[in-house]
Design a protein around this motif. Structure first.
Motif, PDB file in Angstrom:
ATOM      1  N   VAL A  81      23.738   7.094 -22.714  1.00  0.00           N
ATOM      2  CA  VAL A  81      22.501   6.952 -21.952  1.00  0.00           C
ATOM      3  C   VAL A  81      22.875   6.432 -20.563  1.00  0.00           C
ATOM      4  CG1 VAL A  81      20.291   5.752 -21.793  1.00  0.00           C
ATOM      5  CG2 VAL A  81      21.149   6.502 -24.014  1.00  0.00           C
ATOM      6  N   ALA A  82      22.301   7.065 -19.534  1.00  0.00           N
ATOM      7  CA  ALA A  82      22.592   6.676 -18.151  1.00  0.00           C
ATOM      8  C   ALA A  82      21.303   6.175 -17.499  1.00  0.00           C
ATOM      9  CB  ALA A  82      23.171   7.854 -17.377  1.00  0.00           C
ATOM     10  N   PRO A  83      21.049   4.875 -17.549  1.00  0.00           N
ATOM     11  CA  PRO A  83      19.826   4.348 -16.942  1.00  0.00           C
ATOM     12  C   PRO A  83      19.857   4.447 -15.418  1.00  0.00           C
ATOM     13  CG  PRO A  83      20.751   2.796 -18.535  1.00  0.00           C
ATOM     14  CD  PRO A  83      21.790   3.824 -18.251  1.00  0.00           C
ATOM     15  N   GLY A  84      18.667   4.546 -14.834  1.00  0.00           N
ATOM     16  CA  GLY A  84      18.510   4.339 -13.407  1.00  0.00           C
ATOM     17  C   GLY A  84      18.239   2.867 -13.147  1.00  0.00           C
ATOM     18  N   PRO A  85      17.730   2.525 -11.963  1.00  0.00           N
ATOM     19  CA  PRO A  85      17.426   1.123 -11.661  1.00  0.00           C
ATOM     20  C   PRO A  85      16.469   0.529 -12.699  1.00  0.00           C
ATOM     21  CG  PRO A  85      17.279   2.464  -9.675  1.00  0.00           C
ATOM     22  CD  PRO A  85      17.428   3.415 -10.818  1.00  0.00           C
ATOM     23  N   THR A  86      16.925  -0.502 -13.373  1.00  0.00           N
ATOM     24  CA  THR A  86      16.168  -1.101 -14.475  1.00  0.00           C
ATOM     25  C   THR A  86      16.076  -2.603 -14.250  1.00  0.00           C
ATOM     26  OG1 THR A  86      17.046   0.606 -15.962  1.00  0.00           O
ATOM     27  CG2 THR A  86      16.031  -1.320 -16.989  1.00  0.00           C
ATOM     28  N   ALA A  87      14.896  -3.152 -14.462  1.00  0.00           N
ATOM     29  CA  ALA A  87      14.629  -4.563 -14.154  1.00  0.00           C
ATOM     30  C   ALA A  87      15.276  -5.482 -15.183  1.00  0.00           C
ATOM     31  CB  ALA A  87      13.127  -4.801 -14.087  1.00  0.00           C
ATOM     32  N   THR A  88      16.576  -5.669 -15.041  1.00  0.00           N
ATOM     33  CA  THR A  88      17.323  -6.619 -15.856  1.00  0.00           C
ATOM     34  C   THR A  88      18.045  -7.586 -14.928  1.00  0.00           C
ATOM     35  OG1 THR A  88      19.362  -5.310 -15.862  1.00  0.00           O
ATOM     36  CG2 THR A  88      17.737  -4.840 -17.604  1.00  0.00           C
ATOM     37  N   ALA A  89      18.525  -8.691 -15.482  1.00  0.00           N
ATOM     38  CA  ALA A  89      19.278  -9.647 -14.676  1.00  0.00           C
ATOM     39  C   ALA A  89      20.525  -9.000 -14.085  1.00  0.00           C
ATOM     40  CB  ALA A  89      19.654 -10.855 -15.528  1.00  0.00           C
TER      41      ALA A  89
END
Length: 244
Positions: A181-189
């Motif tokens: 899985v290749a996420p884009g900008p994701t709101a994680t620390a």
């Protein structure tokens, strides 16, 4: 697919996307090994979340790049739950800087966790996962968007993609899928750390859906690949709101 009774091990499961994956799989009835590198208290909270979601959890610690640590983690999950069906390689670190300036120590740290760690865990998974199971690794959309400053991180994730596609073919005949899985900008620390508000806003506005991804968005993709997505194999699945 009836996922009740299946067993998963999620590396990096104590926070961020990994914790969201644990909660999502638990909601599908999985028993989940929640791996942590350092903070067992955080992992214990995610284990409690898994129980509240309807599954079962077990905290397992260790360095993903250490073969003995990961063998022990797999042993603990198998002993507690009877076997392993799904392994999610969510553990990772991101250290940014121009290639000309990045510390080689930082490069080595990313290599140890992102490349060696994925290899060590994938090796254990390939030896142990039951037929009908799945291995899910993590890449990044930046392998395609190619933002400056991400060179070393992207290099580590491009290596993960290569391992993923080859392992899928090496496991032919075992009825085990292997995807990334290749996420884009994701709101994680991991993503937000070190970025100013203007940068975060710019990145949030880049996808056609005009927002940052949430860990739960990525967890839904993982749950599909872990369970009903049996005809998806040897692929890199981009979960990025249409960014690229």
């Amino acid at each position: 697919m009836d996922t009740a009774g299946r067993v998963a091990l999620v590396t990096g499961g104590s926070g961020g996307i990994g914790a969201a994956v644990v909660r999502r799989l638990a909601a599908d009835g999985y028993s989940v090994g929640v791996h942590y590198a350092r903070n067992n208290l955080t992992a214990d909270r995610v284990v409690a979340d898994a129980a509240a979601a309807g599954g079962h959890g077990l905290a397992v610690g260790g360095d993903v790049g250490d073969e003995a640590d990961m063998a022990a983690a797999f042993d603990a999950v198998e002993t507690a739950f009877g076997g392993i069906d799904v392994v999610v390689n969510a553990a990772g670190i991101m250290l940014l800087g121009p290639i000309a300036e990045l510390s080689l120590a930082d490069l080595d740290r990313m290599h140890h966790t992102n490349i060696r760690g994925t290899f060590v865990v994938s090796q254990q998974a390939a030896r142990r996962i039951r037929p009908g199971g799945a291995i899910i690794n993590f890449s990044t959309t930046v392998t395609r968007t190619q933002y400056p400053g991400y060179g070393a991180y992207v290099a580590s994730k491009a290596a993960v993609e290569g391992m993923t596609l080859i392992l899928a073919r090496e496991l032919k005949g075992r009825n085990i899928t292997v995807n990334a899985v290749a996420p884009g900008p994701t709101a994680t620390a991991l993503f937000l750390d070190g970025k100013d508000d203007a940068t975060i806003t710019r990145l949030a506005e880049a996808p056609p859906l005009e927002r940052l991804g949430e860990p739960g968005d990525i967890a839904e993709t993982v749950a599909f690949l872990a369970g009903p997505g049996r005809w998806v194999n040897g692929q890199v699945v981009f979960a990025n709101g249409g960014l690229a």
